[in-house]
Design a protein around this motif. Structure first.
Motif, short mmCIF file in Angstrom:
data_model
loop_
_atom_site.label_atom_id
_atom_site.label_comp_id
_atom_site.label_asym_id
_atom_site.label_seq_id
_atom_site.Cartn_x
_atom_site.Cartn_y
_atom_site.Cartn_z
N ALA A 197 -8.49 -8.36 -2.17
CA ALA A 197 -7.61 -7.69 -1.36
C ALA A 197 -8.24 -7.15 0.04
O ALA A 197 -8.12 -7.47 1.16
N HIS A 198 -9.35 -6.19 -0.15
CA HIS A 198 -10.16 -5.79 0.79
C HIS A 198 -11.79 -6.05 0.89
O HIS A 198 -12.51 -5.42 1.69
N THR A 201 3.00 -12.70 9.48
CA THR A 201 1.97 -13.17 8.56
C THR A 201 0.69 -13.22 9.42
O THR A 201 0.59 -13.75 10.52
N GLU A 212 3.46 -8.49 6.77
CA GLU A 212 3.95 -7.18 7.04
C GLU A 212 5.28 -7.14 6.56
O GLU A 212 6.11 -8.17 6.77
N HIS A 234 -0.79 -7.89 0.24
CA HIS A 234 -1.36 -9.18 0.24
C HIS A 234 -0.86 -10.26 -0.51
O HIS A 234 -0.44 -9.87 -1.50
N THR A 264 -2.05 -11.62 4.45
CA THR A 264 -1.22 -10.54 4.34
C THR A 264 0.17 -10.47 5.48
O THR A 264 0.18 -11.12 6.24
N HIS A 286 2.14 -3.14 4.45
CA HIS A 286 1.97 -4.45 4.27
C HIS A 286 1.61 -4.90 2.74
O HIS A 286 1.26 -3.93 2.09
N HIS A 295 0.79 -1.19 -0.06
CA HIS A 295 -0.20 -0.14 0.04
C HIS A 295 0.75 1.35 0.11
O HIS A 295 0.64 2.23 -0.47
#
Length: 197
Positions: free
Chosen positions: A186-187, A89, A104, A56, A102, A54, A48
């Motif tokens: 993703a979201h 994770t 980090e 995906h 996801t 992080h 992002h």
């Protein structure tokens, strides 16, 4: 990170329709030391933000052993709100099925395009968090609406219709439901597109 073996293999982000299980595609990958795999990590689009952020994981390119290891080791959903409290994770696991992963990252990532075998054509189903309507002319999004005011503030007008207006995740090849909508993996925004004359 150098690209390898491009040849005539299609980039997963450029294909139309669903990817074919068993076939190789060029996938955006990065190298990280994670307990559930010893391979490069397939990325679902880019992180992002640069730096502390992080990204995906594209679960279509994880094998069954990797998904099983994630499901066994990581059941953090929803994740802690502060990034510093999150494990390396975190995953959504419902009834033993991994619905999203996801990772980090603690610095700037390097990545490249690498051949990866596709293991499944679609992403696991999950209830959408919001409904988004995109008004498009040609390939451009000219107007947006959302039934979640918070999510509406994060959407961007003017982008390509083939990418989610939230964070730019590719929407090509996603299954279309009976209402003509796709769910961004993703979201988990449910997106309906209206073509304007």
């Amino acid at each position: 990170m150098a690209n390898r073996g491009s040849g005539t293999i299609e980039k997963i982000e450029k294909i139309h329709g669903l990817p074919e299980p068993g076939r190789e595609y060029l996938v955006r990958c990065t190298a990280m030391a994670l307990p559930w795999t010893n391979r490069l990590i397939p990325m679902l689009w880019l992180p992002h933000k640069p730096g502390l952020s992080h990204f995906h994981v594209d679960t279509r390119f994880l094998n069954d052993e990797e998904l099983a290891a994630i499901a066994q080791q990581q059941q953090h959903y929803p994740p802690p709100s502060r990034p510093q409290d999150r494990p390396a994770t975190w995953a959504g696991v419902v009834a033993g099925e991994v619905i999203g992963v996801t990772v980090e990252n603690d610095g700037l990532l390097t990545w490249g395009w690498f051949p990866r075998r596709c293991y499944r054509a679609t992403f696991p189903a999950r209830s959408p968090v919001a409904d988004v309507t995109m008004q498009v002319k040609g390939d451009r999004v000219v107007a947006l609406d959302c039934n979640n005011p918070y999510m509406l503030e994060t959407l961007t007008v003017g982008g390509d219709r083939h990418y989610c207006p939230h964070q730019g995740t590719p929407l090509r090849g996603l299954p279309v439901d009976a209402g003509g909508c796709v769910v961004c993996p993703a979201h988990h925004l449910r997106i309906k597109t209206h073509d304007l004359a």
